[in-house]
Design a protein around this motif. Structure first.
Motif, mmCIF file in Angstrom:
data_model
loop_
_atom_site.group_PDB
_atom_site.id
_atom_site.type_symbol
_atom_site.label_atom_id
_atom_site.label_comp_id
_atom_site.label_asym_id
_atom_site.label_seq_id
_atom_site.Cartn_x
_atom_site.Cartn_y
_atom_site.Cartn_z
ATOM 1 N N TYR B 33 14.970 -25.284 -12.640
ATOM 2 C CA TYR B 33 14.617 -25.163 -14.067
ATOM 3 C C TYR B 33 15.817 -24.641 -14.866
ATOM 4 O O TYR B 33 16.683 -23.962 -14.325
ATOM 5 N N TYR B 35 16.103 -22.336 -18.485
ATOM 6 C CA TYR B 35 15.428 -21.577 -19.527
ATOM 7 C C TYR B 35 16.470 -21.112 -20.543
ATOM 8 O O TYR B 35 17.621 -20.891 -20.204
ATOM 9 N N ILE B 45 11.179 -22.294 -21.473
ATOM 10 C CA ILE B 45 11.603 -23.321 -20.528
ATOM 11 C C ILE B 45 12.172 -24.518 -21.283
ATOM 12 O O ILE B 45 11.690 -24.885 -22.358
ATOM 13 N N ILE B 56 9.748 -31.717 -16.302
ATOM 14 C CA ILE B 56 9.403 -31.095 -17.570
ATOM 15 C C ILE B 56 10.593 -31.244 -18.504
ATOM 16 O O ILE B 56 11.721 -30.957 -18.146
ATOM 17 N N PRO B 96 7.710 -26.675 -5.079
ATOM 18 C CA PRO B 96 7.121 -27.584 -6.070
ATOM 19 C C PRO B 96 5.945 -27.019 -6.849
ATOM 20 O O PRO B 96 5.701 -27.413 -7.975
ATOM 21 N N THR B 97 5.200 -26.087 -6.254
ATOM 22 C CA THR B 97 4.061 -25.523 -6.976
ATOM 23 C C THR B 97 4.503 -24.480 -8.004
ATOM 24 O O THR B 97 3.698 -24.060 -8.827
ATOM 25 N N GLY B 98 5.743 -24.087 -7.980
ATOM 26 C CA GLY B 98 6.273 -23.170 -8.982
ATOM 27 C C GLY B 98 5.722 -21.764 -8.932
ATOM 28 O O GLY B 98 5.852 -21.010 -9.887
ATOM 29 N N GLU B 99 5.097 -21.395 -7.810
ATOM 30 C CA GLU B 99 4.407 -20.108 -7.813
ATOM 31 C C GLU B 99 5.340 -18.924 -7.919
ATOM 32 O O GLU B 99 4.996 -17.930 -8.526
ATOM 33 N N THR B 100 6.484 -18.973 -7.341
ATOM 34 C CA THR B 100 7.463 -17.899 -7.478
ATOM 35 C C THR B 100 8.786 -18.535 -7.854
ATOM 36 O O THR B 100 9.331 -19.322 -7.078
ATOM 37 N N GLN B 101 9.276 -18.207 -9.022
ATOM 38 C CA GLN B 101 10.545 -18.773 -9.458
ATOM 39 C C GLN B 101 11.638 -17.726 -9.289
ATOM 40 O O GLN B 101 11.465 -16.565 -9.666
ATOM 41 N N PHE B 103 15.274 -16.595 -10.328
ATOM 42 C CA PHE B 103 16.182 -16.791 -11.446
ATOM 43 C C PHE B 103 17.617 -16.423 -11.085
ATOM 44 O O PHE B 103 17.863 -15.502 -10.304
ATOM 45 N N GLY B 104 18.537 -17.133 -11.712
ATOM 46 C CA GLY B 104 19.946 -16.797 -11.602
ATOM 47 C C GLY B 104 20.286 -15.644 -12.533
ATOM 48 O O GLY B 104 19.433 -15.158 -13.269
#
Lengths: 115, 112
Positions: B33, B35, B45, B56, B96-101, B103-104
């Protein structure tokens, strides 16, 4: 997509328990509730996630009432290092959903922990 | 062992220039992703890719073009930079389910 509402800021003292409540009145059946923490100059970091009732991990607890229209993040005995912005999000985690992974971040709650 | 890395960390440039921000993740995730976080700290996002495929695409000016050469990389190219593009840009990755993203560290872009 469900919108969340949380207090803009909160103050606490070291050693206290902090509860941050988030409202998500139009949460959908397939939505999960997730909380992220963001320190200054860093990316958000996952804290905890739940669907209903109570979830606890080594960092926090998440309380979700039966109607799921709100949730409360509980941080036990905060320290100065817990000073951060806390985001409540709701999102669809079904694989293949067009909204999967589409996290909607609100303004977050800025928690200031004082000595 | 940085999970999600971004380069550069800081980017100062003039209006009208074209710039790129690179993102790499070593978590083996299929989904990445971009953001944007503005000065008021709202995190929004912009794009999501799953296995190099655009999933997306929020309402973002077409001056912003993501490119995914492989599923471990998602770069963001910005044409004709404008003052309003000044912000912190975060890359993230997840299953794929995006449950835990994850981040950089963010790229702080300042357009003068």
């Amino acid at each position: 997509l469900a919108k969340t509402t949380q207090p803009i800021s909160m103050d606490s003292y070291e050693g206290q328990e902090v509860n941050i409540t988030c409202s998500h009145n139009n949460i959908a059946t397939n939505d999960y509730i997730t909380w992220y923490q963001q320190f200054p100059s860093q990316g958000p970091r996952f804290i905890i996630q739940g669907y209903k009732t109570k979830v606890t991990n080594e960092v926090a607890s998440l309380f979700i009432p039966a109607d799921r229209k709100s949730s409360t993040l509980s941080l036990p005995r905060v320290s100065l290092s817990d000073t951060a912005v806390y985001y409540c999000l709701v999102g669809d985690l079904r694989h293949g959903s067009s909204n999967t992974g589409k996290l909607i971040f609100g303004q977050g709650t800025t928690l200031q922990v004082k000595p | 062992d940085t999970a999600v890395s971004q380069t550069p960390k800081y980017l100062v440039t003039q209006m009208g220039n074209d710039k790129s921000i690179k993102c790499e993740q070593n978590l083996g995730h299929d989904t990445m992703y971009w953001y944007k976080q503005d000065s008021k700290k709202f995190l929004k996002i912009m794009f999501s890719y799953n296995n190099k495929e655009l999933i997306i695409n929020e309402t973002v000016p077409n001056r912003f073009s993501p490119k995914s050469p492989d599923k471990a990389h998602l770069n963001l190219h910005i044409n004709s930079l404008e003052l309003g593009d000044s912000a912190v840009y975060f890359c993230a990755s997840s299953l794929p389910t995006g449950e835990t993203q994850y981040f950089g560290p963010g790229t702080r872009l300042l357009v003068l």
